[in-house]
Design a protein around this motif. Structure first.
Motif, PDB file in Angstrom:
ATOM      1  N   PRO A 345       0.764  -1.060   0.205  1.00 30.00           N
ATOM      2  CA  PRO A 345       0.151   0.301   0.152  1.00 30.00           C
ATOM      3  C   PRO A 345       1.336   1.027   0.113  1.00 30.00           C
ATOM      4  N   GLU A 346       1.998   1.340   1.218  1.00 31.44           N
ATOM      5  CA  GLU A 346       3.290   3.012   0.790  1.00 31.44           C
ATOM      6  C   GLU A 346       3.601   2.382   0.462  1.00 31.44           C
ATOM      7  N   LEU A 347       4.037   2.012  -0.916  1.00 35.20           N
ATOM      8  CA  LEU A 347       4.636   1.690  -2.273  1.00 35.20           C
ATOM      9  C   LEU A 347       4.081   2.000  -3.630  1.00 35.20           C
ATOM     10  N   PHE A 348       2.489   1.770  -3.321  1.00 40.27           N
ATOM     11  CA  PHE A 348       1.586   1.980  -4.609  1.00 40.27           C
ATOM     12  C   PHE A 348       1.489   3.196  -4.701  1.00 40.27           C
ATOM     13  N   LYS A 349       1.218   4.315  -2.845  1.00 39.40           N
ATOM     14  CA  LYS A 349       0.888   5.297  -2.107  1.00 39.40           C
ATOM     15  C   LYS A 349       1.809   6.478  -2.937  1.00 39.40           C
ATOM     16  N   GLY A 350       3.139   6.308  -3.110  1.00 41.09           N
ATOM     17  CA  GLY A 350       4.013   6.651  -3.591  1.00 41.09           C
ATOM     18  C   GLY A 350       4.232   6.675  -5.044  1.00 41.09           C
ATOM     19  N   PHE A 351       3.663   5.125  -5.921  1.00 43.65           N
ATOM     20  CA  PHE A 351       4.035   5.077  -7.509  1.00 43.65           C
ATOM     21  C   PHE A 351       3.059   6.302  -7.704  1.00 43.65           C
ATOM     22  N   ALA A 352       1.559   5.821  -7.349  1.00 43.47           N
ATOM     23  CA  ALA A 352      -0.170   6.676  -7.864  1.00 43.47           C
ATOM     24  C   ALA A 352       0.690   8.737  -8.062  1.00 43.47           C
TER      25      ALA A 352
END
Length: 407
Positions: A345-352
């Motif tokens: 989740p935290e990685l996806f947030k940064g990716f978005a």
């Protein structure tokens, strides 16, 4: 010019930003400053070359007292190159210079110190680039033997605060340059100039290679991704940002710092050199506009050239339906292959945030996202995850209501 390039190359290594770009160690590349006006009596530097920002240069050792001096010799047949680091005299001062090689020049420079208060350098301008003319062949892997009777490459002698002394002929030169390897070029030199101070340098060197901004990467820069973004429908001056993310075999992820440049009509260049093999995403977007992207597999020693087309007039939308009491933010990012492991989740947030920048809050069970570039997106709301295909000219509906629990 040579002083500026020499300083930053020894400070940074071989990172050069062209439009949008980055190195494997994610540091924000600095934009090259505007070319300064030449000093009175000083020849202007070639327009095709880009100066790098000033950086400190490591100090070199002065010749040891009592060391044998290099003989000034205008007969290249008598050049016996010593098997020792380059040393000699420049503008009347004994020096042991540092050495830098570019696609155009070999630069021997001694920085100022307490014993020698003025910076001094000798530049062999072996293949200067001329705007509108064909690019000269590389200078690495070549040799030069110049007799005073012959025309040879121009040589510059520079002392800080004084006009450049240009020596187009009348000097003697013996020079051998090896191939570029691991950011280095080995060589040996003997040069004697007919100036009043009898400038002379001789010896061997293992020099840093500084790649100029207009010079494309080569095998020594691999693995790399290089290419351009063709921008359509945007007005000149529109900011265009480029981004890159790496997903490596050791389960680590790297978000390279993005670069932003103004669109001036021509395609925006990007490059990422000396990167690790792995799965990469390259992306480009206009400020507040759509994003375009491409997923790539970069092998060891891979040299990939890619082209992205960013059309700001072709966009779609996304209408999200959630539970009536749902709270939170809908987040979108470019979807990878269906077999790829979902990002944490935290990685996806940064990716978005790095790519789409199209997050929207849920209000009364709904969210509307506009200005999306066509393509497959991963959409998340809390623990819910969907893959959606956005089409230009349409608003796609996606249901993020959690499935009822199984009985």
């Amino acid at each position: 010019m040579s002083r500026m390039i020499f300083g930053v190359a020894l400070g940074f290594g071989l990172v050069v930003a062209i439009g949008c770009g980055s190195s494997p160690a994610p540091t924000q590349p600095a934009a090259a400053p505007q070319e300064p006006e030449p000093k009175k009596g000083q020849e202007p530097a070639p327009a095709a070359q880009v100066e790098a920002p000033k950086a400190e240069v490591p100090k070199t050792d002065s010749p040891k007292p009592g060391a044998a001096q290099v003989a000034w010799e205008l007969d290249p047949a008598k050049h016996a190159i010593p098997n020792a680091p380059v040393r000699g005299r420049v503008a009347g001062a004994d020096v042991t210079p540092g050495v830098l090689v570019t696609a155009e020049e070999v630069i021997f420079r001694t920085p100022a110190d307490t014993m020698q208060p003025l910076e001094r350098s000798v530049t062999l301008r072996l293949a200067p680039r001329v705007p509108g003319q064909p690019t000269p062949p590389p200078i690495t892997g070549r040799s030069w033997k110049v007799d005073p009777k012959d025309a040879g490459p121009e040589v510059w002698v520079e002392v800080k605060g004084q006009p450049i002394l240009s020596q187009p002929n009348g000097y003697a030169l013996t020079l051998d340059l090896g191939a570029r390897k691991n950011g280095k070029v080995t060589g040996k030199v003997y040069v004697s100039l007919p100036d009043k101070d009898q400038t002379v340098l001789a010896g061997t060197f293992d020099a840093e290679y500084f790649r100029l901004a207009e010079e494309p990467p080569g095998a020594d820069d691999a693995p790399f991704i290089v290419g351009e973004v063709a921008v359509m429908g945007a007005a000149p001056g529109t900011p265009v940002r480029c981004a890159c993310a790496a997903f490596l075999p050791n389960n680590s992820s790297v978000f390279f710092p993005e670069s932003q440049v103004e669109f001036k009509g021509a395609p925006v260049k990007f490059e990422h050199t000396r990167i690790e093999p792995g799965r990469y995403l390259i992306a480009a977007a206009t400020a507040g506009g759509p994003v375009v992207w491409k997923w790539l597999n970069v092998p060891a020693n891979g040299m990939l050239t890619e082209r992205l087309t960013l059309d700001v007039t072709k966009t779609g939308g996304l209408e999200v339906t959630a539970a009536a009491d749902a709270k939170g933010t809908v987040m979108l990012a470019p979807a990878d292959d269906a077999s790829a492991e979902p990002l944490l989740p935290e990685l996806f947030k940064g990716f978005a945030v790095m790519t789409a920048r199209a997050n929207a809050d849920i209000v009364a069970g709904k969210a509307l996202v506009k200005n999306l570039g066509p393509g497959r997106y991963e959409v998340r709301l809390g623990d819910e995850r969907r893959i959606v295909e956005v089409v230009a000219g349409k608003t796609v509906e996606v249901n993020m209501v959690p499935a009822p629990p199984k009985k």
